[in-house]
Design a protein around this motif. Structure first.
Motif, mmCIF file in Angstrom:
data_model
loop_
_atom_site.group_PDB
_atom_site.id
_atom_site.type_symbol
_atom_site.label_atom_id
_atom_site.label_comp_id
_atom_site.label_asym_id
_atom_site.label_seq_id
_atom_site.Cartn_x
_atom_site.Cartn_y
_atom_site.Cartn_z
ATOM 1 N N GLY A 12 0.831 -1.218 0.000
ATOM 2 C CA GLY A 12 0.000 0.000 0.000
ATOM 3 C C GLY A 12 0.857 1.257 0.000
ATOM 4 N N GLY A 13 1.941 1.219 0.762
ATOM 5 C CA GLY A 13 2.826 2.387 0.859
ATOM 6 C C GLY A 13 3.534 2.674 -0.454
ATOM 7 N N MET A 14 3.942 1.588 -1.150
ATOM 8 C CA MET A 14 4.620 1.793 -2.442
ATOM 9 C C MET A 14 3.649 2.362 -3.475
ATOM 10 N N SER B 86 7.521 3.529 4.159
ATOM 11 C CA SER B 86 6.933 4.381 3.121
ATOM 12 C C SER B 86 6.530 5.722 3.707
ATOM 13 N N ARG B 87 6.050 5.688 4.947
ATOM 14 C CA ARG B 87 5.617 6.934 5.588
ATOM 15 C C ARG B 87 6.806 7.903 5.696
ATOM 16 N N ASN B 88 7.933 7.371 6.197
ATOM 17 C CA ASN B 88 9.120 8.227 6.319
ATOM 18 C C ASN B 88 9.569 8.723 4.956
ATOM 19 N N HIS B 89 9.475 7.834 3.967
ATOM 20 C CA HIS B 89 9.898 8.212 2.630
ATOM 21 C C HIS B 89 9.040 9.356 2.102
ATOM 22 N N ILE B 90 7.733 9.242 2.327
ATOM 23 C CA ILE B 90 6.816 10.287 1.845
ATOM 24 C C ILE B 90 7.110 11.611 2.548
#
Ligand SMILES: Nc1ncnc2c1ncn2[C@@H]1O[C@H](COP(=O)(O)OP(=O)(O)OP(=O)(O)O)[C@@H](O)[C@H]1O
Length: 310
Positions: free
Chosen positions: A135-137, A167-171
């Motif tokens: 979901g994050g990707m 993914s959260r940190n990446h966003i």
């Protein structure tokens, strides 16, 4: 750069967005914060010309864009809450498709795809099918799609809800980079206070369709500058004690926590003694008391009477 003026939206006689005035300057990261159902998505749909307001106006550099949605769509990128991707295509193929909607072609399109994939950290996985993505990707590819045409303003609707921490940190890193290094304006909606605190220089707080406060973090914190937050850990829950605390003159708000109560109190002497005495009257032991300066979350609680994620 962008201004919403007296925006209002009514669905079947029910007003869900009521008289919203907000603006975003070039290069600013602005947060729109509110609990579920506050009207954030409806507001940003009107700002991005996906939904026509019942009344009010949206202006881009002073010009109304309600009748010419193409003007605003060229300069903004919208990341919706729902993932809007083709599961049976790869990430790369999805981006090619979205790029063609923006009328990007040839080498420019290929370069933009490479650039946005790099930005969201998925270059290596670009040829895998979307249905194999987490979901994050998927959310990160959604962000890449919104950035293909190099918008001046990116509008993100709760982009980190329900995704893995990586993914959260990446966003969050991506949004920071876009804003601080590339000077892109950002309108970021969330019900996570800490995200908005980290990313945005200015915040609008929305509840029940209305804006209830706005300003920089410092300005919002000033609302509670004469108060303190008191976290009282109790030996057992006591609704009666909570009721009594709510009635004390120096208590601005009181809410039950997992193991006690959280109070916002007006700074003055003798408060601790009164809280201890109230607990004694209800035969509840105080395990620990912590007193600290109110946070933005406390300001929200104070303004709305409820927690952001209620
Ligand atoms: N198309 C629609 N028809 C009727 N009611 C709607 C419609 N869209 C939204 N609403 C209602 O408007 C209110 C605000 O919804 P909105 O999605 O804007 O809130 P939100 O702050 O974005 O919440 P969330 O964080 O849950 O997305 C809700 O009560 C919702 O049920």
């Amino acid at each position: 750069m962008l201004e919403a003026m007296e925006l209002r939206k009514t669905f079947k006689g029910k007003t869900v967005v009521d008289n919203i005035n907000l603006y975003i300057e070039q290069g600013e990261a602005v947060g729109l914060l509110g609990p579920n159902g506050a009207g954030k998505s409806t507001t940003i749909s009107m700002i991005s010309s996906l939904l026509y307001p019942s009344s009010g106006d949206v202006r881009l550099d002073g010009r109304s864009v309600l009748k010419t949605p193409g003007d605003i769509r060229r300069i903004i990128g919208v990341v919706p809450q729902e993932i809007a991707l083709y599961e049976k295509l790869s990430a790369y193929e999805n981006l090619r498709f979205f790029g063609s909607i923006y009328k990007l072609k040839g080498k420019h399109l290929t370069d933009r795809i490479a650039n946005t994939l790099e930005l969201v950290g998925l270059t290596e996985r670009q040829h895998e099918l979307i249905r194999t993505y987490s979901g994050g990707m998927k959310r990160r590819i959604n962000i890449a799609a919104a950035l293909l045409h190099e918008p001046k303003l990116v509008i993100m609707d709760e982009p980190t809800v329900g995704i893995d921490p990586q993914s959260r940190n990446h966003i969050l890193d991506t949004v920071r980079k876009l804003n601080r290094e590339k000077g892109m304006s950002v309108l970021y909606t969330s019900h996570y206070m800490e995200e908005v605190e980290q990313l945005c220089s200015r915040v609008y707080i929305m509840d029940h369709g209305r804006l209830i406060a706005s300003g920089t973090k410092e300005e919002l914190l000033r609302i509670l500058s004469g108060e303190e937050t008191m976290i009282v850990q109790l030996s057992k829950p006591s609704p009666e004690l909570l009721m009594e605390l709510r009635g004390l003159p120096f208590v601005r708000s009181a809410e039950e926590t997992e193991d006690g109560v959280k109070l916002i109190v007006t700074k003055q002497s003798g408060i601790l003694t009164e809280v201890v005495q109230a607990a004694e009257r209800h035969h509840v032991q105080i395990v620990q008391i912590q007193v600290h300066t109110p946070s933005l979350e406390d300001v929200f609680l104070h303004l709305t009477g409820r927690k952001l994620r209620d």
